[in-house]
Scaffold this active site. Sequence first.
Site, PDB file in Angstrom:
ATOM      1  CE1 TYR A  82      30.545   3.793   2.272  1.00 43.10           C
ATOM      2  CE2 TYR A  82      29.321   5.828   2.607  1.00 43.10           C
ATOM      3  CZ  TYR A  82      30.287   5.104   1.931  1.00 43.10           C
ATOM      4  OH  TYR A  82      30.999   5.710   0.937  1.00 43.10           O
ATOM      5  CB  SER A 221      -2.081 -10.261  -4.778  1.00 42.68           C
ATOM      6  OG  SER A 221      -1.944  -9.722  -3.476  1.00 42.68           O
ATOM      7  N   GLY A 222      -5.139 -10.389  -3.270  1.00 47.61           N
ATOM      8  CA  GLY A 222      -5.759 -11.051  -2.129  1.00 47.61           C
ATOM      9  C   GLY A 222      -4.914 -10.862  -0.881  1.00 47.61           C
ATOM     10  CB  VAL A 224      -1.668  -6.963   3.753  1.00 49.99           C
ATOM     11  CG1 VAL A 224      -2.075  -5.835   4.676  1.00 49.99           C
ATOM     12  CG2 VAL A 224      -1.587  -8.278   4.481  1.00 49.99           C
ATOM     13  CG  ASP A 225       1.623  -5.145   0.848  1.00 45.23           C
ATOM     14  OD1 ASP A 225       1.321  -5.041   2.050  1.00 45.23           O
ATOM     15  OD2 ASP A 225       2.680  -5.671   0.457  1.00 45.23           O
ATOM     16  CB  SER A 226      -2.807  -5.575  -3.888  1.00 47.77           C
ATOM     17  OG  SER A 226      -3.205  -6.833  -3.426  1.00 47.77           O
ATOM     18  CB  THR A 227      -6.553  -5.877   0.194  1.00 50.01           C
ATOM     19  OG1 THR A 227      -6.285  -7.130  -0.407  1.00 50.01           O
ATOM     20  CG2 THR A 227      -8.019  -5.780   0.529  1.00 50.01           C
TER      21      THR A 227
END
Length: 600
Positions: A82, A221-222, A224-227
């Site tokens: 754009y 959550s178990g 990658v990110d939240s850990t």
Amino acid sequence: MNTEKSLAVIDLGGQYCHMISRRLRDLNVWSDIVDSDVSIEKLGHYAGVILSGGPRSVNEDGAPTVDSRILELGIPILGICYGHQLLAKMLGGDVSAGATEYGPASLSIIDNKELFEGANSDIQVWMSHTDSVNRLPVGAKELARTPSCKNAAYSDPERKVYGVQFHPEVVHSEFGADLLENFARRICRIRSKEEIGAQVEHLVESIRNTVGEASVFFFVSGGVDSTVAFALCARALPKERLLGVYVDTGLMRKRETEEFKSMLQEKGLSERLLVRDESHRFLSALKGTYDPEEKRRIIGRLFVDVQREAMREYGINEGDWLLGQGTIYPDTIESGGTAGKAAVIKTHHNRCDEIRTLIEEGRVIEPLAEFYKDEVRHLGETLGVDRQLTQRWPFPGPGLAIRCLCNNGSGSIAKRFILPEQFSDYEAVDVPIRSVGVQGDSRTYAHPIAIRGPLDFEKLQKISSAVCNMDKLHNRVIYLVSGRMGDLSSGRIKSDVFLDESRITTLRDADCIAREVMERHQLMESVWQFPVVLIPLSFSDGESIVLRPVNSQDGMTANFARLNATVLSEIAETILEQLNSVDAVFLDISDKPPATIEWE
Ligand code: XMP
């Protein structure tokens, strides 16, 4: 930051805007993402400016634009997609609807100086556009073209203006990073550095500043990110000011909760991280829902309810705590959450209304909100998180809910679809269910095409691009691997099917089979993510499974993975053998764009 040594990236609403900045970071070039109404004075301090892509047409009323004085600043400007069209229009060129290109395109370089210095004469690039620059402004010269798009790159070195129709910031564009590097180093003459190790310390510091005297409550959550986000907070805060809760939503993969519990015990974390079983609650709230956005809203809201209850139960005073989340950048951008111009592709569950309110109140901390998956993995490894966990296939917060397609309507039938003549050895049908896609930076919610024929990946790629480039009526193509059926056109859509225990169980079992076969062949790291999806396409009494292995670097763009034929057939045959409620197994052969990785 010294802006003289960095770039300004003007956000015109593109899905990949933030990725430009990220790609520059990979090149050790610092940049700021700024809104399009940024002052000319501020822009003037940068070494160069990049105009991002965006979902609108430059010819539409009210389409995003920039102050025309930008052209008088004398600093180099690079327009992408754009941005490329906008610059051409501002300088007197003509932009109009041309041949659409979504996904890979072959770019022939006409002039390999400056921007394309070091490029081969033909490169594969990633496109996502409907308009094109049909006439260049006076003084600009064409640098590259594709078979269906002339002026796919141009430059006006005197005015220091450059434009590329494709997306150099996505990993699937060959020479993309080199092009950005050429712009930053050769044209804007920037030299700078930023190390990942330094980023950990910087993040820890910023968590401490944000949290102050408060504490942090986390949903883990178990994945990658939240850990990794939790691990960062654990480094920043004393033990008693951090609490993590893992919620079993009933939408997890097979054995996930058990494995997570034993990992907690092994690592001596069970005291700081608690497990709650809320499966009945989630499944009953989702009963009767079929719209993907609605599913995410319900799940997001329930997480907030569970948080409140959990805090009350654990005797925590809400006012003293912030909610920690492992949100990463693609979650925000695809939820339409940047400067307000990016189209909403999916409202990730951690961006539901309740969470947005908490964010506005300053009650949420998201240490990874600026990062992409691969960067998060690096950060995790730097923090000492197990590689087994950092390299896990990503699994979305709403879990199997968004991989189990529902239908509230009556049963419609699959209709024959005519493929272009060169693909006459394939049978094709239009499947009347909808999945989410991203075409030209906007969300689509359209029918997939199902095909049957030889397993020739080169040809499948061509069919997939051809079908999705025709129009926005189709955003995905699936290929039959195996099934109990006559013609594909005998398929019909089951009516009134929702998220229930038995469908979730079928999906969970199919997902587990795919994972076990991949593990057995030691192929886990050969694909970036491997969603398995249940769709209500029926050929006798059952439904269909779609395998969706993809390769990606950051989840923003992706290629469908070319799984080895033997492995593919082993997965499909095992699913058909073990699961009576499955009639057919398909392989999703769509890239992102035009499809998204998840179906919903
Ligand atoms: P899509 O489907 O948008 O997915 O191409 C990109 C990446 O994001 C993950 N994903 C989600 N993750 N909540 C999450 O935590 C969500 O609502 C959500 N939707 C998609 C997806 O699995 C992929 O890795």
